[in-house]
Design an enzyme around this catalytic site. Structure first.
Site, mmCIF file in Angstrom:
data_model
loop_
_atom_site.group_PDB
_atom_site.id
_atom_site.type_symbol
_atom_site.label_atom_id
_atom_site.label_comp_id
_atom_site.label_asym_id
_atom_site.label_seq_id
_atom_site.Cartn_x
_atom_site.Cartn_y
_atom_site.Cartn_z
ATOM 1 N N CYS A 34 0.735 -1.160 -0.008
ATOM 2 C CA CYS A 34 -0.107 0.030 0.062
ATOM 3 C C CYS A 34 0.784 1.142 0.055
ATOM 4 O O CYS A 34 1.954 1.183 0.645
ATOM 5 C CB CYS A 34 -0.886 -0.095 1.232
ATOM 6 S SG CYS A 34 -1.957 1.487 1.251
ATOM 7 N N GLU A 60 -8.680 -0.743 -2.961
ATOM 8 C CA GLU A 60 -9.379 0.522 -3.305
ATOM 9 C C GLU A 60 -10.372 0.862 -2.312
ATOM 10 O O GLU A 60 -10.809 1.736 -1.786
ATOM 11 C CB GLU A 60 -9.147 1.056 -4.382
ATOM 12 C CG GLU A 60 -7.833 0.810 -5.248
ATOM 13 C CD GLU A 60 -6.600 1.450 -4.369
ATOM 14 O OE1 GLU A 60 -7.073 2.735 -3.512
ATOM 15 O OE2 GLU A 60 -5.358 1.020 -4.447
ATOM 16 N N HIS A 87 -10.123 1.064 1.266
ATOM 17 C CA HIS A 87 -9.598 2.596 1.556
ATOM 18 C C HIS A 87 -11.035 3.383 1.651
ATOM 19 O O HIS A 87 -11.168 4.282 2.871
ATOM 20 C CB HIS A 87 -8.637 3.100 0.552
ATOM 21 C CG HIS A 87 -7.350 2.511 0.647
ATOM 22 N ND1 HIS A 87 -6.560 3.094 2.065
ATOM 23 C CD2 HIS A 87 -6.543 1.913 0.017
ATOM 24 C CE1 HIS A 87 -5.619 2.399 1.927
ATOM 25 N NE2 HIS A 87 -5.314 1.871 0.618
#
Length: 179
Positions: free
Chosen positions: A104, A147, A150
């Site tokens: 990441c 993603e 996130h």
């Protein structure tokens, strides 16, 4: 001949939000304004992702708590996928669960074996507000799930348990970017 501009060429590289910043563990806000500021954010995300040599980047990784991410990621057949998703929703994550190395940009230089499904579908909108559905397999499916995590306020370390989690947290505490 290329029909559209290369993403990120008009963006500016922004500083990355690193592990430990509460922005990474806070669910992001839905995008409601599809104007020029959003287009600039998407360009900046691409520029920052390319500068950091990543394959995906969410807005909260540059300190903007909005549900937006960009990607430029190959799948397991080496087919390149480039795009962005506004207000993404992971609608499918299925198939075989594979533990593979995952890193990441908010934990630079570190990675850990993380379990992810080998198929994922994300639905959302484009920067102009048009609906978009993105299908991913293999490594690209891993990227899409990463993603989407996130924008929900999770990082890949949150999927780790036991010794894998302890080992990664030891590496984070010793990382040069933590000092």
């Amino acid at each position: 001949m290329r029909q559209s501009p290369i993403p990120g060429t008009h963006g500016r590289v922004r500083p990355l939000t690193l592990h430990g910043d509460p922005t990474l563990h806070t669910p992001c806000t839905e995008v409601t304004d599809f104007g020029p500021e959003l287009a600039r954010l998407v360009e900046d995300l691409f520029a920052t992702m390319y500068a950091a040599q990543g394959v995906g980047l969410a807005a909260n990784q540059i300190g903007v708590p909005l549900r937006v991410f960009v990607y430029d990621c190959p799948d397991d057949e080496d087919v390149r996928h480039v795009g962005h998703v506004i207000n993404p929703r992971l609608t499918e994550a299925d198939g075989v669960v594979i533990r593979g190395p995952e890193g990441c940009l908010s934990l630079p230089g570190l990675e850990a074996g993380t379990e992810r499904y080998d198929h994922a579908v994300v639905e959302g909108l484009t920067v102009t507000g048009d609906p978009v559905t993105v299908h991913g397999t293999g490594f690209f499916a891993r990227c899409l799930q990463h993603e989407c995590d996130h924008v929900e306020g999770r990082i890949y370390a949150d999927h780790l348990t036991g010794w894998r989690h302890r080992k990664l947290m030891r590496q984070v505490s010793r990382a040069s970017w933590r000092r």
